[in-house]
Design a protein around this motif. Structure first.
Motif, PDB file in Angstrom:
ATOM      1  N   VAL A 149       1.934   1.769  -3.507  1.00 55.71           N
ATOM      2  CA  VAL A 149       0.840   2.319  -4.312  1.00 55.71           C
ATOM      3  C   VAL A 149       0.724   3.822  -4.079  1.00 55.71           C
ATOM      4  CG1 VAL A 149      -1.668   2.314  -4.598  1.00 55.71           C
ATOM      5  CG2 VAL A 149      -0.437   0.153  -4.435  1.00 55.71           C
ATOM      6  N   GLU A 150       0.856   4.243  -2.829  1.00 55.74           N
ATOM      7  CA  GLU A 150       0.798   5.679  -2.511  1.00 55.74           C
ATOM      8  C   GLU A 150       1.950   6.437  -3.155  1.00 55.74           C
ATOM      9  OE1 GLU A 150      -1.219   7.881  -0.777  1.00 55.74           O
ATOM     10  OE2 GLU A 150      -2.678   6.264  -1.024  1.00 55.74           O
ATOM     11  N   VAL A 151       3.146   5.878  -3.079  1.00 58.75           N
ATOM     12  CA  VAL A 151       4.319   6.536  -3.679  1.00 58.75           C
ATOM     13  C   VAL A 151       4.152   6.614  -5.191  1.00 58.75           C
ATOM     14  CG1 VAL A 151       6.794   6.261  -4.132  1.00 58.75           C
ATOM     15  CG2 VAL A 151       5.917   5.981  -1.821  1.00 58.75           C
ATOM     16  N   GLY A 205       1.473   6.760  -6.860  1.00 56.91           N
ATOM     17  CA  GLY A 205       0.389   7.666  -7.223  1.00 56.91           C
ATOM     18  C   GLY A 205       0.680   9.122  -6.936  1.00 56.91           C
ATOM     19  N   ASN A 206       1.851   9.415  -6.387  1.00 55.05           N
ATOM     20  CA  ASN A 206       2.220  10.794  -6.074  1.00 55.05           C
ATOM     21  C   ASN A 206       3.060  11.356  -7.219  1.00 55.05           C
ATOM     22  OD1 ASN A 206       3.277  13.158  -5.051  1.00 55.05           O
ATOM     23  ND2 ASN A 206       3.627  12.328  -3.007  1.00 55.05           N
ATOM     24  N   LEU A 231       0.823  -1.216   0.000  1.00 50.18           N
ATOM     25  CA  LEU A 231       0.000   0.000   0.000  1.00 50.18           C
ATOM     26  C   LEU A 231       0.854   1.261   0.000  1.00 50.18           C
ATOM     27  CD1 LEU A 231      -2.844  -1.073   2.441  1.00 50.18           C
ATOM     28  CD2 LEU A 231      -2.960  -0.837  -0.053  1.00 50.18           C
ATOM     29  N   MET A 232       1.986   1.218   0.692  1.00 46.98           N
ATOM     30  CA  MET A 232       2.883   2.365   0.673  1.00 46.98           C
ATOM     31  C   MET A 232       3.450   2.574  -0.734  1.00 46.98           C
ATOM     32  SD  MET A 232       6.055   3.311   3.175  1.00 46.98           S
ATOM     33  CE  MET A 232       7.277   2.268   2.442  1.00 46.98           C
TER      34      MET A 232
END
Length: 84
Positions: free
Chosen positions: A43-45, A47-48, A40-41
């Motif tokens: 995915v967040e990275v 998507g930034n 999940l981390m």
């Protein structure tokens, strides 16, 4: 912030109280939980857009920090006296 601290404190208390009663499969569950959090981390990275545009610069900074750390450790290892 206080919610995170209270959850951490509460889980540590439960772990302390149950320390003599191992829970079967807990280690495997913790492993999968950590892998899920890492995914999940990522995915967040990914998507930034700001972070993705600066990825090459961050990579070079990480490489420079790694090399400097390796040099400092090597220098310290070579210059400290040994007690043999």
């Amino acid at each position: 912030m206080f919610t995170v601290i209270f959850i951490l404190w509460g889980s540590a208390t439960v772990g302390y109280l149950l320390r003599r009663h191992p829970i079967p499969g807990l280690e495997r569950l913790m492993t999968y939980t950590v892998w899920g959090l890492l995914f999940l981390m990522g995915v967040e990275v990914g998507g930034n857009p700001t972070l993705m545009q600066a990825l090459d610069r961050l990579g070079w900074e990480a490489l420079i920090l790694t090399l400097c750390t390796a040099l400092a450790v090597s220098y310290t290892h070579l210059t400290l006296p040994t007690n043999r």
